[in-house]
Design a protein around this motif. Structure first.
Motif, mmCIF file in Angstrom:
data_model
loop_
_atom_site.group_PDB
_atom_site.id
_atom_site.type_symbol
_atom_site.label_atom_id
_atom_site.label_comp_id
_atom_site.label_asym_id
_atom_site.label_seq_id
_atom_site.Cartn_x
_atom_site.Cartn_y
_atom_site.Cartn_z
ATOM 1 N N GLN A 1 -1.995 3.715 -3.354
ATOM 2 C CA GLN A 1 -1.547 4.802 -2.473
ATOM 3 C C GLN A 1 -0.332 5.506 -3.063
ATOM 4 O OE1 GLN A 1 -1.332 2.331 1.180
ATOM 5 N NE2 GLN A 1 -2.243 4.133 2.130
ATOM 6 N N ARG A 2 0.578 4.748 -3.627
ATOM 7 C CA ARG A 2 1.793 5.336 -4.206
ATOM 8 C C ARG A 2 1.455 6.289 -5.359
ATOM 9 N NH1 ARG A 2 6.646 4.051 -3.202
ATOM 10 N NH2 ARG A 2 7.420 4.126 -5.334
ATOM 11 N N SER A 3 0.396 5.993 -6.082
ATOM 12 C CA SER A 3 0.017 6.852 -7.211
ATOM 13 C C SER A 3 -0.694 8.131 -6.763
ATOM 14 C CB SER A 3 -0.869 6.080 -8.195
ATOM 15 O OG SER A 3 -2.116 5.796 -7.627
ATOM 16 N N ALA B 1 11.925 7.839 -3.642
ATOM 17 C CA ALA B 1 11.144 7.881 -2.400
ATOM 18 C C ALA B 1 11.714 8.934 -1.443
ATOM 19 C CB ALA B 1 11.153 6.503 -1.738
ATOM 20 N N ASN C 1 1.949 8.893 2.060
ATOM 21 C CA ASN C 1 2.003 7.907 0.974
ATOM 22 C C ASN C 1 3.405 7.722 0.395
ATOM 23 O OD1 ASN C 1 -0.676 7.147 0.990
ATOM 24 N ND2 ASN C 1 -1.300 8.634 -0.553
ATOM 25 N N PHE C 2 4.381 8.512 0.851
ATOM 26 C CA PHE C 2 5.719 8.467 0.250
ATOM 27 C C PHE C 2 6.370 7.085 0.314
ATOM 28 C CE2 PHE C 2 6.880 13.271 0.725
ATOM 29 C CZ PHE C 2 5.990 13.571 -0.291
ATOM 30 N N ALA D 1 4.531 4.179 0.898
ATOM 31 C CA ALA D 1 3.462 3.175 0.798
ATOM 32 C C ALA D 1 3.882 2.021 -0.097
ATOM 33 C CB ALA D 1 2.186 3.821 0.255
ATOM 34 N N THR D 2 3.467 0.832 0.279
ATOM 35 C CA THR D 2 3.756 -0.341 -0.553
ATOM 36 C C THR D 2 2.600 -0.633 -1.500
ATOM 37 O OG1 THR D 2 2.932 -1.778 1.213
ATOM 38 C CG2 THR D 2 5.309 -1.383 1.137
ATOM 39 N N SER E 1 9.204 10.096 -7.187
ATOM 40 C CA SER E 1 10.350 9.194 -7.226
ATOM 41 C C SER E 1 11.606 10.032 -7.413
ATOM 42 C CB SER E 1 10.196 8.211 -8.391
ATOM 43 O OG SER E 1 11.259 7.311 -8.419
ATOM 44 N N SER F 1 0.208 0.029 -4.454
ATOM 45 C CA SER F 1 0.385 0.812 -5.689
ATOM 46 C C SER F 1 -0.636 1.937 -5.829
ATOM 47 C CB SER F 1 0.361 -0.100 -6.915
ATOM 48 O OG SER F 1 -0.882 -0.742 -7.028
ATOM 49 N N MET G 1 0.634 10.473 -4.421
ATOM 50 C CA MET G 1 1.604 11.211 -3.607
ATOM 51 C C MET G 1 1.577 12.716 -3.847
ATOM 52 S SD MET G 1 4.969 8.863 -3.792
ATOM 53 C CE MET G 1 4.966 7.133 -3.412
ATOM 54 N N LEU H 1 2.969 9.846 -8.708
ATOM 55 C CA LEU H 1 3.986 9.212 -7.878
ATOM 56 C C LEU H 1 5.205 10.119 -7.762
ATOM 57 C CD1 LEU H 1 5.213 6.393 -6.765
ATOM 58 C CD2 LEU H 1 6.032 6.135 -9.093
#
Length: 185
Positions: A89-91, A122, A81-82, A84-85, A120, A87, A93, A118
């Motif tokens: 999936q991004r949440s 990336a 998921n690192f 991922a576009t 950050s 949102s 990680m 998330l």
């Protein structure tokens, strides 16, 4: 510390990669490789992790305050998921769990957005990344590669505040682990 210490796997085998790194094997279900003679309560755990960019096939992190693989807290990452576009999936990680009482699914359903988050900036999903986990009382803070801001801050759900320390991998996941340091308070 990893390649020199005695490590016992629960539902995983452990293979030495070099003088500072080990790899846990892939298998059904999650697994933990416990470090012998290392009890942990409060302090800081630092380690380098390397997963893979395989959707639903890369979950890896650290287990602590453990009795067994079925009774431990864990902080783990989903490298797939690192980048991922999406949102949602991004949440997802980084995740906290308390096996087996508070797994990811229960926590996501009952406390959305609290026990996962998330990462950050990336991170390349197939590259090594650095993790720092600070445990002070009930508060757990997680940091990743060169960030001074935690990517996750949670309160422990575990009534016990001491136990074994180990390397954690999720269902069907292998994982690479290196450069472990533990500072106990």
């Amino acid at each position: 510390m990893l390649s020199k210490g005695v490590i016992t796997g629960e539902n995983r085998t452990v293979r030495k990669l070099n003088d500072k790194a080990v790899q846990l094997s892939e298998a059904e279900g999650y697994g933990v490789a416990w470090l012998h003679d290392l009890r942990f309560s409060d302090g800081t755990i630092e380690i380098d992790l390397r997963g893979r960019d395989v959707k639903q096939g890369s979950f890896l992190g650290i287990a602590f305050h453990g009795v067994s693989k079925d009774t431990c807290e864990a902080i783990y990452f989903r490298p797939f998921n690192f980048l991922a576009t999406d949102s949602a999936q991004r949440s997802h990680m980084v995740q906290y769990v308390f096996e087996n009482q508070y797994g990811w699914e229960r926590l996501r359903n009952e406390h959305p957005g609290v026990y996962e988050g998330l990462v950050s900036p990336a991170i390349n999903p197939g590259a090594w990344f650095h993790v720092k986990i600070e445990v002070k009382g009930k508060v757990i803070k997680v940091y990743t590669t060169n960030s001074n801001t935690p990517c996750l801050v949670v309160n422990s759900l575990n009534a016990f505040h001491e136990g074994k320390l180990g390397l954690w991998v999720g269902n069907t996941s292998p994982g690479d682990f290196a450069n472990l340091t533990v500072r106990r308070k």
